[in-house]
Design a protein around this motif. Structure first.
Motif, PDB file in Angstrom:
ATOM      1  N   THR A  76       0.825  -1.206   0.000  1.00  0.00           N
ATOM      2  CA  THR A  76       0.000   0.000   0.000  1.00  0.00           C
ATOM      3  C   THR A  76       0.859   1.256   0.000  1.00  0.00           C
ATOM      4  OG1 THR A  76      -1.774  -1.143   1.179  1.00  0.00           O
ATOM      5  CG2 THR A  76      -1.805   1.255   1.224  1.00  0.00           C
ATOM      6  N   ALA A  77       1.872   1.290   0.863  1.00  0.00           N
ATOM      7  CA  ALA A  77       2.746   2.467   0.938  1.00  0.00           C
ATOM      8  C   ALA A  77       3.471   2.712  -0.380  1.00  0.00           C
ATOM      9  CB  ALA A  77       3.750   2.298   2.076  1.00  0.00           C
ATOM     10  N   LEU A  78       3.974   1.639  -0.981  1.00  0.00           N
ATOM     11  CA  LEU A  78       4.712   1.795  -2.234  1.00  0.00           C
ATOM     12  C   LEU A  78       3.801   2.139  -3.404  1.00  0.00           C
ATOM     13  CD1 LEU A  78       7.230  -1.166  -1.856  1.00  0.00           C
ATOM     14  CD2 LEU A  78       7.707   1.274  -1.616  1.00  0.00           C
ATOM     15  N   SER A  79       2.489   2.036  -3.212  1.00  0.00           N
ATOM     16  CA  SER A  79       1.529   2.413  -4.242  1.00  0.00           C
ATOM     17  C   SER A  79       1.174   3.899  -4.185  1.00  0.00           C
ATOM     18  CB  SER A  79       0.239   1.595  -4.095  1.00  0.00           C
ATOM     19  OG  SER A  79       0.481   0.218  -4.215  1.00  0.00           O
ATOM     20  N   LEU A  80       1.707   4.613  -3.211  1.00  0.00           N
ATOM     21  CA  LEU A  80       1.408   6.035  -3.058  1.00  0.00           C
ATOM     22  C   LEU A  80       2.428   6.878  -3.811  1.00  0.00           C
ATOM     23  CD1 LEU A  80       0.657   6.119   0.790  1.00  0.00           C
ATOM     24  CD2 LEU A  80      -0.978   5.929  -1.096  1.00  0.00           C
ATOM     25  N   GLY A  81       1.934   7.851  -4.547  1.00  0.00           N
ATOM     26  CA  GLY A  81       2.827   8.722  -5.305  1.00  0.00           C
ATOM     27  C   GLY A  81       3.797   9.476  -4.413  1.00  0.00           C
ATOM     28  N   VAL A  82       3.354   9.874  -3.223  1.00  0.00           N
ATOM     29  CA  VAL A  82       4.234  10.622  -2.332  1.00  0.00           C
ATOM     30  C   VAL A  82       5.418   9.768  -1.895  1.00  0.00           C
ATOM     31  CG1 VAL A  82       2.911  10.009  -0.252  1.00  0.00           C
ATOM     32  CG2 VAL A  82       4.260  12.113  -0.301  1.00  0.00           C
ATOM     33  N   VAL A  83       5.205   8.465  -1.718  1.00  0.00           N
ATOM     34  CA  VAL A  83       6.304   7.565  -1.356  1.00  0.00           C
ATOM     35  C   VAL A  83       7.217   7.335  -2.558  1.00  0.00           C
ATOM     36  CG1 VAL A  83       6.872   5.214  -0.610  1.00  0.00           C
ATOM     37  CG2 VAL A  83       4.966   6.445   0.459  1.00  0.00           C
ATOM     38  N   ALA A  84       6.641   7.125  -3.728  1.00  0.00           N
ATOM     39  CA  ALA A  84       7.446   6.938  -4.930  1.00  0.00           C
ATOM     40  C   ALA A  84       8.341   8.147  -5.191  1.00  0.00           C
ATOM     41  CB  ALA A  84       6.536   6.688  -6.132  1.00  0.00           C
ATOM     42  N   ARG A  85       7.790   9.338  -5.023  1.00  0.00           N
ATOM     43  CA  ARG A  85       8.593  10.554  -5.224  1.00  0.00           C
ATOM     44  C   ARG A  85       9.742  10.625  -4.228  1.00  0.00           C
ATOM     45  NH1 ARG A  85       6.097  15.444  -7.426  1.00  0.00           N
ATOM     46  NH2 ARG A  85       4.263  14.929  -8.660  1.00  0.00           N
ATOM     47  N   ALA A  86       9.467  10.265  -2.980  1.00  0.00           N
ATOM     48  CA  ALA A  86      10.513  10.316  -1.956  1.00  0.00           C
ATOM     49  C   ALA A  86      11.648   9.355  -2.275  1.00  0.00           C
ATOM     50  CB  ALA A  86       9.907   9.997  -0.591  1.00  0.00           C
ATOM     51  N   LEU A  87      11.313   8.204  -2.850  1.00  0.00           N
ATOM     52  CA  LEU A  87      12.343   7.233  -3.221  1.00  0.00           C
ATOM     53  C   LEU A  87      13.114   7.662  -4.461  1.00  0.00           C
ATOM     54  CD1 LEU A  87      10.290   3.944  -2.667  1.00  0.00           C
ATOM     55  CD2 LEU A  87      12.216   4.740  -1.277  1.00  0.00           C
ATOM     56  N   LEU A  88      12.430   8.318  -5.396  1.00  0.00           N
ATOM     57  CA  LEU A  88      13.046   8.702  -6.666  1.00  0.00           C
ATOM     58  C   LEU A  88      13.851   9.993  -6.580  1.00  0.00           C
ATOM     59  CD1 LEU A  88      10.087   7.908  -9.069  1.00  0.00           C
ATOM     60  CD2 LEU A  88      12.370   6.913  -9.252  1.00  0.00           C
ATOM     61  N   ALA A  89      13.395  10.926  -5.761  1.00  0.00           N
ATOM     62  CA  ALA A  89      13.989  12.267  -5.771  1.00  0.00           C
ATOM     63  C   ALA A  89      15.502  12.273  -5.548  1.00  0.00           C
ATOM     64  CB  ALA A  89      13.278  13.148  -4.737  1.00  0.00           C
ATOM     65  N   PRO A  90      16.052  11.546  -4.555  1.00  0.00           N
ATOM     66  CA  PRO A  90      17.513  11.582  -4.383  1.00  0.00           C
ATOM     67  C   PRO A  90      18.268  11.015  -5.586  1.00  0.00           C
ATOM     68  CG  PRO A  90      16.433  10.669  -2.442  1.00  0.00           C
ATOM     69  CD  PRO A  90      15.399  10.727  -3.513  1.00  0.00           C
ATOM     70  N   LEU A  91      17.683  10.037  -6.269  1.00  0.00           N
ATOM     71  CA  LEU A  91      18.321   9.463  -7.448  1.00  0.00           C
ATOM     72  C   LEU A  91      18.307  10.455  -8.599  1.00  0.00           C
ATOM     73  CD1 LEU A  91      16.614   5.956  -7.296  1.00  0.00           C
ATOM     74  CD2 LEU A  91      19.049   6.381  -6.904  1.00  0.00           C
ATOM     75  N   GLU A  92      17.163  11.085  -8.818  1.00  0.00           N
ATOM     76  CA  GLU A  92      17.012  11.975  -9.967  1.00  0.00           C
ATOM     77  C   GLU A  92      17.691  13.314  -9.768  1.00  0.00           C
ATOM     78  OE1 GLU A  92      12.894  10.169 -11.827  1.00  0.00           O
ATOM     79  OE2 GLU A  92      12.808  12.103 -10.819  1.00  0.00           O
ATOM     80  N   ALA A  93      17.900  13.711  -8.507  1.00  0.00           N
ATOM     81  CA  ALA A  93      18.553  14.994  -8.233  1.00  0.00           C
ATOM     82  C   ALA A  93      20.065  14.917  -8.375  1.00  0.00           C
ATOM     83  CB  ALA A  93      18.192  15.467  -6.825  1.00  0.00           C
ATOM     84  N   ARG A  94      20.599  13.719  -8.441  1.00  0.00           N
ATOM     85  CA  ARG A  94      22.070  13.553  -8.493  1.00  0.00           C
ATOM     86  C   ARG A  94      22.655  14.219  -9.729  1.00  0.00           C
ATOM     87  NH1 ARG A  94      25.474   9.226  -6.985  1.00  0.00           N
ATOM     88  NH2 ARG A  94      27.630   9.878  -7.365  1.00  0.00           N
ATOM     89  N   TYR A  95      21.982  14.080 -10.869  1.00  0.00           N
ATOM     90  CA  TYR A  95      22.467  14.676 -12.119  1.00  0.00           C
ATOM     91  C   TYR A  95      21.329  15.468 -12.755  1.00  0.00           C
ATOM     92  CZ  TYR A  95      26.363  11.463 -11.570  1.00  0.00           C
ATOM     93  OH  TYR A  95      27.446  10.781 -11.069  1.00  0.00           O
ATOM     94  N   PRO A  96      21.396  16.793 -12.711  1.00  0.00           N
ATOM     95  CA  PRO A  96      20.313  17.613 -13.274  1.00  0.00           C
ATOM     96  C   PRO A  96      20.265  17.509 -14.794  1.00  0.00           C
ATOM     97  CG  PRO A  96      22.166  18.991 -12.624  1.00  0.00           C
ATOM     98  CD  PRO A  96      22.469  17.616 -12.128  1.00  0.00           C
ATOM     99  N   ALA A  97      19.118  17.880 -15.335  1.00  0.00           N
ATOM    100  CA  ALA A  97      18.942  17.866 -16.790  1.00  0.00           C
ATOM    101  C   ALA A  97      19.885  18.861 -17.453  1.00  0.00           C
ATOM    102  CB  ALA A  97      17.500  18.203 -17.132  1.00  0.00           C
ATOM    103  N   LEU A  98      20.314  18.547 -18.663  1.00  0.00           N
ATOM    104  CA  LEU A  98      21.156  19.467 -19.417  1.00  0.00           C
ATOM    105  C   LEU A  98      20.361  20.712 -19.790  1.00  0.00           C
ATOM    106  CD1 LEU A  98      22.974  17.096 -21.954  1.00  0.00           C
ATOM    107  CD2 LEU A  98      23.953  18.158 -19.929  1.00  0.00           C
ATOM    108  N   PRO A  99      20.925  21.895 -19.646  1.00  0.00           N
ATOM    109  CA  PRO A  99      20.243  23.100 -20.132  1.00  0.00           C
ATOM    110  C   PRO A  99      20.070  23.022 -21.652  1.00  0.00           C
ATOM    111  CG  PRO A  99      22.081  23.651 -18.683  1.00  0.00           C
ATOM    112  CD  PRO A  99      22.210  22.195 -18.997  1.00  0.00           C
TER     113      PRO A  99
END
Length: 254
Positions: free
Chosen positions: A51-74
């Motif tokens: 149930t917890a892993l089905s929540l968008g707020v939990v998915a974002r919390a898990l993904l954010a540190p991974l995706e913030a490591r390398y920002p998008a190219l300008p």
């Protein structure tokens, strides 16, 4: 079919949702008669985990540190891309897609191909596609992506690496193609959540990497739907956990 690929994916399935929660609940059911207190704990834990892993707020919390490591190219930096070649990692194939009368790249691979095509057109840099056929299909991920790049985006591909079964092999086999040609500086295209693990693999193979991530999932404002269990959020959580587990596995193997 690659035996290693199959074993790795079976192990991953056991650690990722929804099977991780179902296994906990199943173990609880098996123990229900002899260890009722532990059994109830396991069943409830399995339910709450999925149930917890089905929540968008939990998915974002898990993904954010991974995706913030390398920002998008300008966008302004794409025309003068600081790389000699653009390397694109495969992301799966839909075998026997009826509307295309044959194999077609997955939705995730299409996201990578679309962004790589943009980079190639604007920067005029050559492309290398990497990805084998670990599922035992006749055509590799890279070969199927090459066809899509030409048909859908009008972009030619210079190199196709079709023997790799995973990210580490993507890196080592790409390096075997590029380094003898004097090419070391690459722009690497993969999903933002996968980029930390991919960069580590390519740098370990001797490449100098300019990350070019795509497919961000943790950006944008929260909505009420992020607090409601949904299949899409479960998939996003699974992707995030796959990367966290993959990073841990790479560290343990060093």
């Amino acid at each position: 079919m690659s035996y290693t690929w199959l074993v790795n994916n079976l192990a991953a399935a056991a650690l990722l949702p929804p099977l991780n929660g179902l296994l906990l609940a199943g173990l609880g059911i098996l123990l229900w008669r002899n260890r009722p207190r532990m059994a109830r704990f396991l069943v409830v834990s399995g339910f709450l985990l999925v149930t917890a892993l089905s929540l968008g707020v939990v998915a974002r919390a898990l993904l954010a540190p991974l995706e913030a490591r390398y920002p998008a190219l300008p966008m302004a930096a794409i025309d003068k891309l600081d790389a000699d070649v653009i390397v694109v990692l495969g992301a799966g194939v839909n075998r026997g897609a009826p509307e295309f009368a044959g194999d077609e790249i997955s939705g995730s691979a299409l996201e990578r191909a679309r962004y790589a095509a943009l980079l190639a057109r604007k920067s005029k840099k050559p492309l290398l596609l990497t990805g084998g056929a670990p599922d035992g299909g006749e055509r590799s991920e890279a070969e199927v992506m090459r066809n899509s790049m030409a048909r859908d985006f009008g972009v030619a591909v210079r190199w196709v690496e079709s023997a790799s079964d995973n990210t580490q092999e993507n890196a080592t086999r790409s390096a075997e193609t590029l380094l003898p040609a004097g090419i070391k500086r690459i722009a690497l295209v993969t999903h933002a959540s996968h980029m930390p693990r991919a960069v580590a693999a390519f740098e370990a193979a001797g490449m100098s990497v300019l990350p070019a991530p795509t497919g961000y999932l943790s950006v944008g404002p929260l909505t009420p739907l992020d607090f409601v269990p949904r299949a899409g959020s479960l998939h996003a959580s699974s992707r995030a956990l796959h990367e966290w587990i993959g990073q841990l596995w790479y560290r343990l193997r060093r």
